[in-house]
Design a protein around this motif. Sequence first.
Motif, mmCIF file in Angstrom:
data_model
loop_
_atom_site.group_PDB
_atom_site.id
_atom_site.type_symbol
_atom_site.label_atom_id
_atom_site.label_comp_id
_atom_site.label_asym_id
_atom_site.label_seq_id
_atom_site.Cartn_x
_atom_site.Cartn_y
_atom_site.Cartn_z
ATOM 1 N N UNK A 76 0.832 -1.203 0.000
ATOM 2 C CA UNK A 76 0.000 0.000 0.000
ATOM 3 C C UNK A 76 0.870 1.258 0.000
ATOM 4 N N UNK A 77 0.713 2.069 -1.029
ATOM 5 C CA UNK A 77 1.387 3.361 -1.138
ATOM 6 C C UNK A 77 0.362 4.444 -0.822
ATOM 7 N N UNK A 78 0.678 5.291 0.145
ATOM 8 C CA UNK A 78 -0.231 6.374 0.537
ATOM 9 C C UNK A 78 0.453 7.711 0.251
ATOM 10 N N UNK B 1 -3.528 1.635 -13.030
ATOM 11 C CA UNK B 1 -3.625 0.171 -13.185
ATOM 12 C C UNK B 1 -2.566 -0.341 -14.163
ATOM 13 N N UNK B 2 -1.876 -1.382 -13.763
ATOM 14 C CA UNK B 2 -0.838 -1.976 -14.617
ATOM 15 C C UNK B 2 -1.032 -3.495 -14.625
ATOM 16 N N UNK B 3 -2.031 -3.986 -15.357
ATOM 17 C CA UNK B 3 -2.305 -5.434 -15.371
ATOM 18 C C UNK B 3 -1.119 -6.254 -15.850
ATOM 19 N N UNK B 4 -0.247 -5.626 -16.664
ATOM 20 C CA UNK B 4 0.917 -6.363 -17.159
ATOM 21 C C UNK B 4 1.895 -6.711 -16.044
ATOM 22 N N UNK B 5 1.740 -6.047 -14.875
ATOM 23 C CA UNK B 5 2.633 -6.301 -13.755
ATOM 24 C C UNK B 5 2.126 -7.412 -12.834
ATOM 25 N N UNK C 66 -0.840 -1.000 -4.324
ATOM 26 C CA UNK C 66 -2.156 -0.408 -4.094
ATOM 27 C C UNK C 66 -1.922 1.043 -3.701
ATOM 28 N N UNK C 67 -2.914 1.902 -3.912
ATOM 29 C CA UNK C 67 -2.694 3.340 -3.743
ATOM 30 C C UNK C 67 -3.876 3.978 -3.032
ATOM 31 N N UNK C 68 -3.576 4.915 -2.143
ATOM 32 C CA UNK C 68 -4.615 5.677 -1.448
ATOM 33 C C UNK C 68 -4.080 7.069 -1.148
ATOM 34 N N UNK D 152 0.116 2.256 5.691
ATOM 35 C CA UNK D 152 0.936 2.229 4.481
ATOM 36 C C UNK D 152 2.258 1.500 4.675
ATOM 37 N N UNK D 153 2.708 0.891 3.575
ATOM 38 C CA UNK D 153 4.060 0.354 3.541
ATOM 39 C C UNK D 153 5.022 1.397 3.000
#
Length: 340
Positions: free
Chosen positions: A25-27, A49-53, A59-61, A90-91
Motif C-alpha cells: 500500500x502506497x499512501x 492500473x498496470x495489469x501487465x505487472x 495499491x494506492x490511497x 501504508x508500507x
Amino acid sequence: MPNLPLANPRPINPPPTNPPLANRLVVAVAYDGLCTFEFGVAAEMFALPRPEMGADWYRFAVAGIDAGEMRAMGGVRIVADGGPDLIGEAGTVIVPGWRGVDCPVPPLLIEALRKASERGARILSICSGVFVLAAAGLLAGKRATTHWRYSERLREMYPHIAVVPDVLYIDEGSVLTSAGSAAGIDLCLHLVRRDFGTKAANMVARRLVVPPHRDGGQAQYVENSVPEIHERSRLGPLIDRMRANISADYPVAILAGLAGMSERTFLRRFAAATGVTPARWLLSERLSRARTLLEDTSMPIERIAETAGFGAAATLRHHFRQQFSTTPAAYRARFGTNAT
C-alpha cells in the motif's frame, strides 16, 4: 579523477536478491495548497492500473491532512480517501512537495509519519516535501536532497542533515528524498526497480516515455544547461561520438581539437552544457554502460570492464564500490536478468 557523487544514491550493500515487499500500500499525502505535479507523479507511478505487472502490484490511497475539500495548484480540488490514519496502514508514504519551506508542518502529520517510520514504513519526499520529513525528525544524521533552490535553506534550518545538493535523489533505506519535481519520477522508478527489479522499472519508464535512469545531477539544470546553438552543433556530435565508442581514450586535447576550441574554452563550455567535466561525464557514462550490461547480459565481468571502457575488472570494481557501495557481481545478482 575527483570522487564526486553521481546522480544515483549509494545503495547500502544490496542483498543478493530483491527482498519481498510485505506491504504494497502506497499512501500519498494531500494537503491544502497541494503541489499538483508532484502529486501527479505519485499517482501516475503507483495508482495507475498496470495489469501487465500482475496481481502483486502496488495499491494506492490518498491521506488528506486538512479537513474537507483541499485545493491543489492550478484550480484543482482534492477529496482524499481518508485522513492521517491511512498513513498508519501504508508500507510506503509519499510527501509530494509542501506548501512552503517555512510553512509549519501540522503536529498530526509529524506524529503520523513518525509512527509509520517506527513500524517500518518507507517515507519518500519529492522536492520541497523534504521539509516535512525534516520537521518530523526522520532525517537526523542522514543524507538528503531537495530542489537546488531550497538546499541552502534546508541546511540552515536543519544543520544535523547532510544535505547533498547536486544529486537527483538519495536512498537511505527507509527514508528517500528527491530533488526538483521531475526528479520525483527518477526516485519513484528507483523504488520500482528496488521492489520489482530492472525489467519492471524499464516497463514503467517505457510507458511513461522517460529514460529508466538519468545520469548526472542537478548542476546541469541550474543554468546554461543547453549550449548556444552554434556550440550545440559542435558539442552534440562529439558527445554522440564519445557515447558510441565509450571504451576509447579521450584526452582533453583531442576532444578540444575535435570541437574546434582551445582546451580552456572546451572545458568551460563542456561543463556549461553537461554540468560536469569530460572525465566525470565519461565515468558516469561508463558506469551506466556497465550497469546495463550487468543487468541485461551474462557477459563476464572482465569483458564488461573492457567494453565499458574501464580496461580491467579491478578498475570497474573500484569505481562500483566508490559510487554505489557494492560490487558488480552483487549488483548483477540483484538487478540482472536472472535475479530473483
